[in-house]
Design a protein around this motif. Sequence first.
Motif, PDB file in Angstrom:
ATOM      1  N   VAL A   1       0.838  -1.196   0.000  1.00  0.00           N
ATOM      2  CA  VAL A   1       0.000   0.000   0.000  1.00  0.00           C
ATOM      3  C   VAL A   1       0.874   1.246   0.000  1.00  0.00           C
ATOM      4  O   VAL A   1       1.959   1.265   0.584  1.00  0.00           O
ATOM      5  CB  VAL A   1      -0.960   0.029   1.215  1.00  0.00           C
ATOM      6  N   ALA A   2       0.397   2.282  -0.670  1.00  0.00           N
ATOM      7  CA  ALA A   2       1.122   3.547  -0.767  1.00  0.00           C
ATOM      8  C   ALA A   2       0.533   4.551   0.214  1.00  0.00           C
ATOM      9  O   ALA A   2      -0.681   4.743   0.271  1.00  0.00           O
ATOM     10  CB  ALA A   2       1.045   4.089  -2.182  1.00  0.00           C
ATOM     11  N   ILE A   3       1.409   5.196   0.971  1.00  0.00           N
ATOM     12  CA  ILE A   3       1.000   6.218   1.931  1.00  0.00           C
ATOM     13  C   ILE A   3       1.840   7.468   1.683  1.00  0.00           C
ATOM     14  O   ILE A   3       3.070   7.390   1.601  1.00  0.00           O
ATOM     15  CB  ILE A   3       1.181   5.732   3.381  1.00  0.00           C
ATOM     16  N   THR A   4       1.177   8.608   1.559  1.00  0.00           N
ATOM     17  CA  THR A   4       1.874   9.855   1.243  1.00  0.00           C
ATOM     18  C   THR A   4       2.096  10.685   2.492  1.00  0.00           C
ATOM     19  O   THR A   4       1.166  10.900   3.282  1.00  0.00           O
ATOM     20  CB  THR A   4       1.064  10.677   0.229  1.00  0.00           C
ATOM     21  N   ALA A   5       3.328  11.163   2.669  1.00  0.00           N
ATOM     22  CA  ALA A   5       3.630  12.051   3.792  1.00  0.00           C
ATOM     23  C   ALA A   5       4.970  12.723   3.564  1.00  0.00           C
ATOM     24  O   ALA A   5       5.867  12.153   2.928  1.00  0.00           O
ATOM     25  CB  ALA A   5       3.659  11.279   5.111  1.00  0.00           C
ATOM     26  N   ASP A   6       5.096  13.937   4.088  1.00  0.00           N
ATOM     27  CA  ASP A   6       6.363  14.644   4.118  1.00  0.00           C
ATOM     28  C   ASP A   6       7.021  14.302   5.449  1.00  0.00           C
ATOM     29  O   ASP A   6       6.542  14.689   6.510  1.00  0.00           O
ATOM     30  CB  ASP A   6       6.116  16.146   3.995  1.00  0.00           C
TER      31      ASP A   6
ATOM     32  N   LEU B   1       3.973  12.563   9.643  1.00  0.00           N
ATOM     33  CA  LEU B   1       4.636  11.288   9.927  1.00  0.00           C
ATOM     34  C   LEU B   1       3.802  10.442  10.875  1.00  0.00           C
ATOM     35  O   LEU B   1       3.621   9.234  10.664  1.00  0.00           O
ATOM     36  CB  LEU B   1       6.019  11.557  10.515  1.00  0.00           C
ATOM     37  N   ASP B   2       3.259  11.060  11.899  1.00  0.00           N
ATOM     38  CA  ASP B   2       2.412  10.351  12.849  1.00  0.00           C
ATOM     39  C   ASP B   2       1.135   9.857  12.167  1.00  0.00           C
ATOM     40  O   ASP B   2       0.696   8.718  12.396  1.00  0.00           O
ATOM     41  CB  ASP B   2       2.068  11.275  14.023  1.00  0.00           C
ATOM     42  N   ARG B   3       0.551  10.699  11.317  1.00  0.00           N
ATOM     43  CA  ARG B   3      -0.650  10.286  10.589  1.00  0.00           C
ATOM     44  C   ARG B   3      -0.355   9.114   9.666  1.00  0.00           C
ATOM     45  O   ARG B   3      -1.142   8.167   9.551  1.00  0.00           O
ATOM     46  CB  ARG B   3      -1.196  11.464   9.769  1.00  0.00           C
ATOM     47  N   ALA B   4       0.811   9.149   9.018  1.00  0.00           N
ATOM     48  CA  ALA B   4       1.189   8.076   8.102  1.00  0.00           C
ATOM     49  C   ALA B   4       1.351   6.753   8.841  1.00  0.00           C
ATOM     50  O   ALA B   4       0.937   5.696   8.343  1.00  0.00           O
ATOM     51  CB  ALA B   4       2.490   8.433   7.387  1.00  0.00           C
ATOM     52  N   HIS B   5       1.921   6.798  10.015  1.00  0.00           N
ATOM     53  CA  HIS B   5       2.066   5.579  10.820  1.00  0.00           C
ATOM     54  C   HIS B   5       0.706   5.016  11.190  1.00  0.00           C
ATOM     55  O   HIS B   5       0.462   3.806  11.072  1.00  0.00           O
ATOM     56  CB  HIS B   5       2.883   5.861  12.081  1.00  0.00           C
ATOM     57  N   ARG B   6      -0.206   5.879  11.622  1.00  0.00           N
ATOM     58  CA  ARG B   6      -1.555   5.415  11.985  1.00  0.00           C
ATOM     59  C   ARG B   6      -2.256   4.805  10.771  1.00  0.00           C
ATOM     60  O   ARG B   6      -2.936   3.781  10.884  1.00  0.00           O
ATOM     61  CB  ARG B   6      -2.379   6.568  12.554  1.00  0.00           C
ATOM     62  N   GLU B   7      -2.080   5.421   9.604  1.00  0.00           N
ATOM     63  CA  GLU B   7      -2.701   4.899   8.395  1.00  0.00           C
ATOM     64  C   GLU B   7      -2.145   3.516   8.045  1.00  0.00           C
ATOM     65  O   GLU B   7      -2.890   2.610   7.638  1.00  0.00           O
ATOM     66  CB  GLU B   7      -2.483   5.856   7.223  1.00  0.00           C
ATOM     67  N   ALA B   8      -0.831   3.346   8.195  1.00  0.00           N
ATOM     68  CA  ALA B   8      -0.211   2.049   7.898  1.00  0.00           C
ATOM     69  C   ALA B   8      -0.772   0.963   8.810  1.00  0.00           C
ATOM     70  O   ALA B   8      -1.076  -0.149   8.357  1.00  0.00           O
ATOM     71  CB  ALA B   8       1.307   2.145   8.064  1.00  0.00           C
TER      72      ALA B   8
ATOM     73  N   GLU C   1      -3.707   1.025  10.361  1.00  0.00           N
ATOM     74  CA  GLU C   1      -5.121   0.814  10.030  1.00  0.00           C
ATOM     75  C   GLU C   1      -5.288  -0.057   8.796  1.00  0.00           C
ATOM     76  O   GLU C   1      -6.196  -0.884   8.724  1.00  0.00           O
ATOM     77  CB  GLU C   1      -5.799   2.176   9.805  1.00  0.00           C
ATOM     78  N   ARG C   2      -4.393   0.099   7.826  1.00  0.00           N
ATOM     79  CA  ARG C   2      -4.535  -0.621   6.557  1.00  0.00           C
ATOM     80  C   ARG C   2      -3.907  -2.011   6.567  1.00  0.00           C
ATOM     81  O   ARG C   2      -4.395  -2.924   5.899  1.00  0.00           O
ATOM     82  CB  ARG C   2      -3.942   0.214   5.423  1.00  0.00           C
ATOM     83  N   LEU C   3      -2.827  -2.178   7.335  1.00  0.00           N
ATOM     84  CA  LEU C   3      -2.119  -3.454   7.284  1.00  0.00           C
ATOM     85  C   LEU C   3      -1.989  -4.157   8.635  1.00  0.00           C
ATOM     86  O   LEU C   3      -1.675  -5.342   8.677  1.00  0.00           O
ATOM     87  CB  LEU C   3      -0.712  -3.251   6.699  1.00  0.00           C
ATOM     88  N   GLY C   4      -2.185  -3.433   9.706  1.00  0.00           N
ATOM     89  CA  GLY C   4      -1.999  -4.032  11.033  1.00  0.00           C
ATOM     90  C   GLY C   4      -0.695  -3.566  11.655  1.00  0.00           C
ATOM     91  O   GLY C   4      -0.015  -2.672  11.143  1.00  0.00           O
ATOM     92  N   THR C   5      -0.312  -4.170  12.764  1.00  0.00           N
ATOM     93  CA  THR C   5       0.888  -3.751  13.494  1.00  0.00           C
ATOM     94  C   THR C   5       2.136  -3.873  12.625  1.00  0.00           C
ATOM     95  O   THR C   5       2.243  -4.754  11.783  1.00  0.00           O
ATOM     96  CB  THR C   5       1.069  -4.601  14.754  1.00  0.00           C
ATOM     97  N   ILE C   6       3.094  -2.989  12.876  1.00  0.00           N
ATOM     98  CA  ILE C   6       4.321  -2.956  12.087  1.00  0.00           C
ATOM     99  C   ILE C   6       5.390  -3.819  12.770  1.00  0.00           C
ATOM    100  O   ILE C   6       5.773  -3.569  13.911  1.00  0.00           O
ATOM    101  CB  ILE C   6       4.843  -1.514  11.932  1.00  0.00           C
ATOM    102  N   ASP C   7       5.858  -4.828  12.048  1.00  0.00           N
ATOM    103  CA  ASP C   7       6.896  -5.723  12.562  1.00  0.00           C
ATOM    104  C   ASP C   7       8.289  -5.321  12.106  1.00  0.00           C
ATOM    105  O   ASP C   7       9.280  -5.620  12.779  1.00  0.00           O
ATOM    106  CB  ASP C   7       6.642  -7.155  12.084  1.00  0.00           C
ATOM    107  N   ILE C   8       8.365  -4.680  10.943  1.00  0.00           N
ATOM    108  CA  ILE C   8       9.646  -4.331  10.324  1.00  0.00           C
ATOM    109  C   ILE C   8       9.595  -2.870   9.892  1.00  0.00           C
ATOM    110  O   ILE C   8       8.668  -2.456   9.194  1.00  0.00           O
ATOM    111  CB  ILE C   8       9.918  -5.214   9.086  1.00  0.00           C
ATOM    112  N   LEU C   9      10.574  -2.098  10.312  1.00  0.00           N
ATOM    113  CA  LEU C   9      10.672  -0.696   9.896  1.00  0.00           C
ATOM    114  C   LEU C   9      12.008  -0.496   9.193  1.00  0.00           C
ATOM    115  O   LEU C   9      13.066  -0.846   9.738  1.00  0.00           O
ATOM    116  CB  LEU C   9      10.584   0.239  11.105  1.00  0.00           C
TER     117      LEU C   9
END
Length: 247
Positions: free
Chosen positions: A57-62, A69-76, A78-86
């Motif tokens: 999925v594509a998420i746009t943020a500066d 950045l915080d909004r982009a993390h929340r969107e990720a 919401e769309r995919l679930g918890t983040i295991d790899i950054l």
Amino acid sequence: MTTINLSGRTALVTGAAGGLGAAVAETLHNAGAQVALLDQDSEANRHTATRIGDSAVAITADLADLTQLDRAHREAVERLGTIDILVNNAAMAPMNGLWEIEPAEWDAVFAVNVRASFFLTRTVAEGMRTRGFGRVVNIASLSGQKARPTSVHYGVSKAALIAMTRNFALDLAAHGVTVNAVAPGMIETPMVHTIGKQKMAELAADIPVGRIAEPTEVADLVCFLAGDTGAFITGATYDINGGVLMR
């Protein structure tokens, strides 16, 4: 040789619209991970996510804007679930010399290359620490370890990213979260092509292996660190520069 299997994992890659970031996102996806691509170039980012596949999925943020950045993390999430790899890959690298860098440019480079990586890592790692699993890979650079005549602020920011890697690694090691850095030399990306074929050939001639790296070679190393294969590696910086810096 162990096959890296990231099935059931979710990854967030910054600066993923093209170049190395896109290669990392695709490699993680090919290993089985769902991938959120974060970039400020919305059109290129959507194109890359579509090319990679349905679970990208594509998420746009500066990234210089912490609110975005915080909004982009929340969107990720919401769309995919918890983040295991950054994977903190996004970076600015203006080519001005030491005496030409203005304060605003210095601040802009550090806002993307260091500040965004710090605060995004802290946000994502909080959940990783609670769940007892996580992988953070910071894309540093040979420039953070070896002086060069231009883009001094880029080099200093990458040195800071390497130091940040060690500090997060120490804090999170007991919680099943590893934090490592990958420090590439010259990579075959669209940005490198802007210097022209002649200059590229000259630079390649100064690399002991005699060529510039393919993005997939760096991406494969990131994937190794992101899997169970990297469980006992933390706080390390991996050089991948064709022998330019040997230690």
